[in-house]
Design a protein around this motif. Structure first.
Motif, PDB file in Angstrom:
ATOM      1  N   GLU A   1       0.836  -1.200   0.000  1.00  0.00           N
ATOM      2  CA  GLU A   1       0.000   0.000   0.000  1.00  0.00           C
ATOM      3  C   GLU A   1       0.868   1.247   0.000  1.00  0.00           C
ATOM      4  OE1 GLU A   1      -2.567  -0.183   3.408  1.00  0.00           O
ATOM      5  OE2 GLU A   1      -4.030  -1.419   2.367  1.00  0.00           O
TER       6      GLU A   1
ATOM      7  N   ALA B   1     -11.447   6.172  -6.011  1.00  0.00           N
ATOM      8  CA  ALA B   1     -10.143   5.906  -5.405  1.00  0.00           C
ATOM      9  C   ALA B   1      -9.021   6.074  -6.426  1.00  0.00           C
ATOM     10  CB  ALA B   1     -10.123   4.495  -4.817  1.00  0.00           C
TER      11      ALA B   1
ATOM     12  N   GLU C   1      -4.739   3.135  -3.697  1.00  0.00           N
ATOM     13  CA  GLU C   1      -3.838   2.952  -2.565  1.00  0.00           C
ATOM     14  C   GLU C   1      -2.730   1.926  -2.795  1.00  0.00           C
ATOM     15  OE1 GLU C   1      -5.931   1.441   0.882  1.00  0.00           O
ATOM     16  OE2 GLU C   1      -7.136   0.127  -0.358  1.00  0.00           O
TER      17      GLU C   1
ATOM     18  N   TYR D   1      -0.708   4.224   0.718  1.00  0.00           N
ATOM     19  CA  TYR D   1      -1.370   4.967   1.789  1.00  0.00           C
ATOM     20  C   TYR D   1      -2.628   4.197   2.168  1.00  0.00           C
ATOM     21  CZ  TYR D   1      -4.224   6.573  -2.143  1.00  0.00           C
ATOM     22  OH  TYR D   1      -5.026   6.622  -3.250  1.00  0.00           O
ATOM     23  N   VAL D   2      -3.293   4.613   3.214  1.00  0.00           N
ATOM     24  CA  VAL D   2      -4.544   3.982   3.633  1.00  0.00           C
ATOM     25  C   VAL D   2      -5.700   4.827   3.104  1.00  0.00           C
ATOM     26  CG1 VAL D   2      -5.972   3.287   5.587  1.00  0.00           C
ATOM     27  CG2 VAL D   2      -3.492   3.017   5.700  1.00  0.00           C
ATOM     28  N   TYR D   3      -6.459   4.240   2.226  1.00  0.00           N
ATOM     29  CA  TYR D   3      -7.590   4.946   1.609  1.00  0.00           C
ATOM     30  C   TYR D   3      -8.814   4.820   2.505  1.00  0.00           C
ATOM     31  CZ  TYR D   3     -11.246   6.148  -1.720  1.00  0.00           C
ATOM     32  OH  TYR D   3     -12.320   6.729  -2.340  1.00  0.00           O
ATOM     33  N   GLN D   4      -9.438   5.951   2.829  1.00  0.00           N
ATOM     34  CA  GLN D   4     -10.635   5.947   3.673  1.00  0.00           C
ATOM     35  C   GLN D   4     -11.779   6.726   3.033  1.00  0.00           C
ATOM     36  OE1 GLN D   4      -9.219   7.437   7.460  1.00  0.00           O
ATOM     37  NE2 GLN D   4      -8.491   5.424   8.049  1.00  0.00           N
ATOM     38  N   GLY D   5     -11.776   6.802   1.736  1.00  0.00           N
ATOM     39  CA  GLY D   5     -12.800   7.563   1.022  1.00  0.00           C
ATOM     40  C   GLY D   5     -13.983   6.715   0.612  1.00  0.00           C
TER      41      GLY D   5
ATOM     42  N   ARG E   1     -16.212   4.107  -1.168  1.00  0.00           N
ATOM     43  CA  ARG E   1     -15.882   2.740  -1.596  1.00  0.00           C
ATOM     44  C   ARG E   1     -16.242   2.552  -3.067  1.00  0.00           C
ATOM     45  NH1 ARG E   1     -12.703  -0.062   1.266  1.00  0.00           N
ATOM     46  NH2 ARG E   1     -13.628  -1.970   0.524  1.00  0.00           N
TER      47      ARG E   1
END
Length: 191
Positions: free
Chosen positions: A111, A124, A131, A113-117, A119
């Motif tokens: 990864e 993304a 990510e 980065y950690v994607y938190q957007g 789904r």
């Protein structure tokens, strides 16, 4: 009171007569071959052919705008019947199914980065290509699962799409929606 009821009934009769005459005058005549072809088409209205519904496909086939095999869901026997109605030869092609051409699930691909957007793979992908460190890998958020009108795709524990070839019709909706182009349509006999 009786006069009001009679006048209302008279108006209702006149309007009904007017509607009946208008329906006859403005009726759209449908080619009986179009109706017969519509009966032979699957009636799913999936849009995989580029038309909004099977009625439009049947009309386009009759008008010669598209070939009868433009509908990827039509069965071989129905395709032969359509060709017979049109007096044409139709080459029956092998059924295509969607296949994943990526092995980089969450356990294999690093990864960035950690994607938190949201789904959604397309959203993304807008953020630095997703990510995963692999720029070509499946994003794994399941947009293809949501897009498949036949329920043929699920995500496995590694966040990679798994295609059920028995349910897949080869409509190509998942291929169109995938931002990384890791889903493709190939003949079912090829691995």
């Amino acid at each position: 009171m009786l006069a009001a009821i009679l006048s209302l009934a008279g108006l209702g009769f006149l309007f009904a007569l007017g509607l009946g005459l208008a329906a006859r005058k403005f009726a759209v005549k449908v080619n009986p071959r179009t109706e017969r072809i519509l009966e032979l088409l699957p009636g799913v209205n999936c849009g995989a052919c580029g038309f909004p519904n099977c009625q439009a496909v049947a009309s386009a086939i009759i008008e010669g705008k598209i070939e009868p095999d433009s509908c990827v869901l039509v069965e071989e026997e129905a395709l032969r019947n359509i060709a017979g109605l049109l007096g044409r030869e139709v080459k029956v092609r092998e059924k295509e199914v969607a296949r994943l051409i990526c092995q980089g699930g969450k356990d294999q691909a690093k990864e960035k980065y950690v994607y938190q957007g949201i789904r959604d793979c397309q959203v993304a992908n807008l953020l630095f290509g997703g990510e995963k460190a692999c720029p070509y890998g499946c994003i794994g958020l399941g947009t293809c699962v949501q897009e498949c009108p036949f329920g043929a795709i699920t995500l496995d524990e590694n966040n990679l799409p798994v295609i059920d070839e028995d349910k897949c019709t080869g409509c190509g909706k998942c291929v169109e929606i995938c931002p990384k182009e890791v889903l493709t349509l190939i003949p079912k006999s090829k691995k």
